[in-house]
Every structure is written in C-alpha cells, then in structure tokens.
Write a protein that holds these residues in place. Sequence first.
Motif, PDB file in Angstrom:
ATOM      1  N   LYS A   3     -19.747  30.211   3.048  1.00  0.00           N
ATOM      2  CA  LYS A   3     -20.574  29.826   2.919  1.00  0.00           C
ATOM      3  C   LYS A   3     -21.968  30.460   3.428  1.00  0.00           C
ATOM      4  N   ILE A   4     -21.658  31.704   4.568  1.00  0.00           N
ATOM      5  CA  ILE A   4     -22.775  32.707   4.067  1.00  0.00           C
ATOM      6  C   ILE A   4     -23.042  33.536   3.368  1.00  0.00           C
ATOM      7  N   GLU A   5     -22.292  33.899   2.193  1.00  0.00           N
ATOM      8  CA  GLU A   5     -22.552  34.696   1.177  1.00  0.00           C
ATOM      9  C   GLU A   5     -23.619  33.552   0.579  1.00  0.00           C
ATOM     10  N   ALA A   6     -23.603  32.170   0.342  1.00  0.00           N
ATOM     11  CA  ALA A   6     -23.931  31.827  -0.941  1.00  0.00           C
ATOM     12  C   ALA A   6     -25.464  31.157   0.032  1.00  0.00           C
ATOM     13  N   LEU A   7     -25.441  30.693   1.508  1.00  0.00           N
ATOM     14  CA  LEU A   7     -26.378  31.062   2.136  1.00  0.00           C
ATOM     15  C   LEU A   7     -27.333  31.994   2.185  1.00  0.00           C
ATOM     16  N   GLU A   8     -27.152  33.059   2.264  1.00  0.00           N
ATOM     17  CA  GLU A   8     -27.981  34.682   1.967  1.00  0.00           C
ATOM     18  C   GLU A   8     -28.642  34.519   0.151  1.00  0.00           C
ATOM     19  N   GLU A   9     -28.052  34.657  -0.816  1.00  0.00           N
ATOM     20  CA  GLU A   9     -28.031  33.956  -2.204  1.00  0.00           C
ATOM     21  C   GLU A   9     -28.891  32.689  -1.997  1.00  0.00           C
ATOM     22  N   GLU A  10     -29.148  32.093  -1.652  1.00  0.00           N
ATOM     23  CA  GLU A  10     -30.151  30.194  -1.137  1.00  0.00           C
ATOM     24  C   GLU A  10     -31.267  31.037  -1.102  1.00  0.00           C
ATOM     25  N   ALA A  11     -31.109  32.085  -0.060  1.00  0.00           N
ATOM     26  CA  ALA A  11     -32.400  32.701   0.829  1.00  0.00           C
ATOM     27  C   ALA A  11     -33.066  33.466   0.252  1.00  0.00           C
ATOM     28  N   LYS A  12     -31.821  33.998  -0.473  1.00  0.00           N
ATOM     29  CA  LYS A  12     -33.070  35.353  -1.677  1.00  0.00           C
ATOM     30  C   LYS A  12     -33.729  34.365  -2.385  1.00  0.00           C
ATOM     31  N   GLY A  13     -33.521  33.251  -3.359  1.00  0.00           N
ATOM     32  CA  GLY A  13     -33.765  32.110  -3.837  1.00  0.00           C
ATOM     33  C   GLY A  13     -35.031  32.050  -3.245  1.00  0.00           C
ATOM     34  N   LEU A  14     -35.054  31.773  -2.169  1.00  0.00           N
ATOM     35  CA  LEU A  14     -35.732  30.917  -0.903  1.00  0.00           C
ATOM     36  C   LEU A  14     -37.418  32.351  -0.747  1.00  0.00           C
ATOM     37  N   ARG A  15     -36.729  33.357  -1.292  1.00  0.00           N
ATOM     38  CA  ARG A  15     -37.781  33.761  -0.691  1.00  0.00           C
ATOM     39  C   ARG A  15     -38.869  34.414  -1.659  1.00  0.00           C
ATOM     40  N   ALA A  16     -37.693  34.943  -3.285  1.00  0.00           N
ATOM     41  CA  ALA A  16     -39.123  35.033  -3.907  1.00  0.00           C
ATOM     42  C   ALA A  16     -39.824  33.967  -4.728  1.00  0.00           C
ATOM     43  N   ARG A  17     -39.007  32.640  -4.599  1.00  0.00           N
ATOM     44  CA  ARG A  17     -40.592  31.539  -4.532  1.00  0.00           C
ATOM     45  C   ARG A  17     -41.326  31.199  -3.163  1.00  0.00           C
ATOM     46  N   LEU A  18     -40.998  32.151  -1.796  1.00  0.00           N
ATOM     47  CA  LEU A  18     -41.878  31.680  -1.247  1.00  0.00           C
ATOM     48  C   LEU A  18     -43.218  33.156  -1.240  1.00  0.00           C
ATOM     49  N   GLN A  19     -42.520  34.254  -2.242  1.00  0.00           N
ATOM     50  CA  GLN A  19     -43.436  35.532  -2.626  1.00  0.00           C
ATOM     51  C   GLN A  19     -44.290  34.967  -3.763  1.00  0.00           C
ATOM     52  N   ARG A  20     -43.682  33.965  -4.846  1.00  0.00           N
ATOM     53  CA  ARG A  20     -44.187  33.571  -6.015  1.00  0.00           C
ATOM     54  C   ARG A  20     -45.420  32.503  -5.189  1.00  0.00           C
ATOM     55  N   LEU A  21     -45.285  31.921  -4.406  1.00  0.00           N
ATOM     56  CA  LEU A  21     -45.909  30.725  -4.115  1.00  0.00           C
ATOM     57  C   LEU A  21     -46.920  31.270  -3.678  1.00  0.00           C
ATOM     58  N   GLU A  22     -46.729  32.560  -2.403  1.00  0.00           N
ATOM     59  CA  GLU A  22     -48.250  32.711  -2.496  1.00  0.00           C
ATOM     60  C   GLU A  22     -48.529  34.053  -2.450  1.00  0.00           C
TER      61      GLU A  22
END
Length: 192
Positions: free
Chosen positions: A56-75
Amino acid sequence: MVVWYALIGFLIGWVVEWLIDVAYWRPRLRSARAELETCRQQLDDERERAKLLQAKIEALEEEAKGLRARLQRLEGERDRYRNERDAALAELRSFATEADRPGEAVSPGDDLKRIEGIGPKIERLLQRAGVRTFEELAATPVARLKELLAAGGRRFRLADPGTWPQQARLAAEGRWDELAAYQKMLKGGRGR
C-alpha cells in the motif's frame, strides 16, 4: 543388599521424577508449545499485514509521484497563462493609453463620430484597432466591438455597439437621410 537398596532408591526416584514430569512439566510444556504456536501464528499474521502495508505504501508513493508530475505540469500551465495574461494586460494598457492621447492623428478614415453612440475617445479606440471607415465598422461583428470596448477600460463599459454596424452600413452607402431617421429612433446609440 546395599545394591538392592540403591536400586530401589533409584527406582523410587525415577518414578517420582516421572510423576513430577507427567503431572507438572508436561502440561507446562504443552502450554508453552501452544503459546509458542500462537505466537508464531501471530508473527505470520503480522508479517502478512506488513507485506500488505508495504504494498500500500508503494502504491501511494507511486500515486504521489504521478500527482507531483501533474502538479508540476499544472504549475507550468499556470505560469504560462499568467505570462500570457500579463502580456495581454500590458498590451491593453498601452492600447488604452494610446487611445487616450488627445489630438494624436491616426490614419485618415471616415468620421466615425457621425455614428450615434460614438464619441472622440471611442473613435480613437476603434481607429487604433483598425476600424477606420464606415465600411469596416459595418463589417465588424457586435461581439468584436464589445471586446474592443472592454479592452479600452471601464470608461467604455456603458457604450452599446449594438446599432453601430447598421448605422455604419447606411453611412457607407451614402444613405444619410435614412441614417438621420434611424438615429432619431436611438438614444445614445441604443434603441428606445
């Protein structure tokens, strides 16, 4: 005879030890083994739970990476839109400033002030936007005229360009009597 006594003592000791073993130590040993087995089962359960939590931690870390990438794109998009907005505002400010300069000649064209609802400032605003003749005004959609007025600033917000193309069409065709009659029905460029 001493040997017999020793042998009997040995047998009695062995029987007493066996009785103590059966009555006391074996139940404790069984209890300890059962407890050990329970602990092993709990340990296995905890290991299984730890594996699930790790997944579950690994899945959340992977999701966090995706969210960080999306955040950078949106910024990045936000910064790009801010830059575009700032450039557009700067252009509008310079456009509005240029439209407010009194007595500055633009290029020759028709006297757009003859259109009911257009004064000197609006005429300069339209001329700077490339609308210099009655024909050009007649061909300009009302929505575009509203955009030009909005770009000019708050002072132009009360102007209503709804009838300007119609008036300009009559002026461009030289139908001055019809234009005068039409303008009598208007007040400030608006229908009464």
